[in-house]
Design an enzyme around this catalytic site. Sequence first.
Site, PDB file in Angstrom:
ATOM      1  N   CYS A  70      -0.834   2.361 -10.469  1.00 23.25           N
ATOM      2  CA  CYS A  70      -0.871   0.969 -10.034  1.00 23.25           C
ATOM      3  C   CYS A  70      -0.220   0.128 -11.127  1.00 23.25           C
ATOM      4  CB  CYS A  70      -2.332   0.555  -9.831  1.00 23.25           C
ATOM      5  SG  CYS A  70      -2.569  -1.187  -9.469  1.00 23.25           S
ATOM      6  N   CYS A 182       5.656  -2.101  -7.269  1.00 21.62           N
ATOM      7  CA  CYS A 182       4.265  -1.988  -6.818  1.00 21.62           C
ATOM      8  C   CYS A 182       4.205  -0.681  -6.051  1.00 21.62           C
ATOM      9  CB  CYS A 182       3.922  -3.163  -5.907  1.00 21.62           C
ATOM     10  SG  CYS A 182       2.350  -2.949  -5.023  1.00 21.62           S
TER      11      CYS A 182
HETATM   12  N1  DGL Z   1      -0.520  -0.784  -5.902  1.00 22.38           N
HETATM   13  C1  DGL Z   1      -0.667  -1.793  -6.855  1.00 22.38           C
HETATM   14  C2  DGL Z   1       0.508  -1.965  -7.797  1.00 22.38           C
HETATM   15  O1  DGL Z   1       1.259  -1.044  -8.001  1.00 22.38           O
HETATM   16  C3  DGL Z   1      -1.410  -3.062  -6.540  1.00 22.38           C
HETATM   17  C4  DGL Z   1      -1.486  -3.588  -5.149  1.00 22.38           C
HETATM   18  C5  DGL Z   1      -2.605  -4.608  -5.032  1.00 22.38           C
HETATM   19  O2  DGL Z   1      -3.770  -4.153  -5.039  1.00 22.38           O
HETATM   20  O3  DGL Z   1      -2.322  -5.798  -4.957  1.00 22.38           O
HETATM   21  O4  DGL Z   1       0.674  -2.989  -8.389  1.00 22.38           O
END
Ligand code: DGL
Length: 258
Positions: A70, A182
């Site tokens: 993440c 993301c």
């Molecule tokens: N998947 C996450 C990232 O790479 C965050 C998405 C979220 O929870 O807003 O930033």
Amino acid sequence: MRIGFFDSGIGGMTVLHQALRILPTEDFLFYADTSHVPYGEKMKEEVREYVINAVDFIANQNVKALVVACNTATSIVIEELRKQYDFPILGIEPAVKPAIEELEGKQKKVLVLATSLTLKEKKYRDLVHRIGHGENVDSLPLPGLVQFAENLEFDENKVVPYLEKELSLFDLHQYSTVVLGCTHFPYFEGTLRRIFPEGVDFISGSVGTAKNLKRILESKDQINQGTGNIEFFKSGIKVEDPLTLSNYEKLFKILDEF
Ligand code: DGL
């Protein structure tokens, strides 16, 4: 021992997908903090607490390494986590460096798509500053894509109007590379490719993170002879299928399309 993967939701599966390709004999634990997704629109302190609690849980599950799959969580808390645990902790950050390298000689720019929190954080600003050429890097938060992915809504009739609206203020012809900053966004790479002009490159940090993971395991002589088994947890609760699809392989299929 197995490898822990962590994300606010199913975005981390895009990184696990890459890891499974090059580490097929590892076993994994995938933890999605679905009670608190999305992270990207929340306050930093709140997200920090969620991540610390989740990693505390994962650390008690017999893992030999952890991938914080993440970008948002990585930007907020990765250094703090590394100080706290003695197993390797890998993060993921927007792949701005390779994107800038690709610009070489072209009169073009890079567009970084990520969450609001990632783009606001010091870690991202420092990254762009360190690499230089900040004037050639634009960015755009796309919280709607996180929501679409969590709802398993991949229907272009819904996703395309959202993306066209968000991108309407940008001249898409000025970009040669789009960074998927993301981990939820690679599910929409095919859709984005149809919106951007032909020839635009899309890159994410997931291949690099998976390669790093392999390198670290090899250097510690910790490669497993497992079966690629994945145990799923949703905010601390073990689940058979966290994705409400009949199985996660359907998600991997979307990622295999391009
Ligand atoms: N998947 C996450 C990232 O790479 C965050 C998405 C979220 O929870 O807003 O930033």
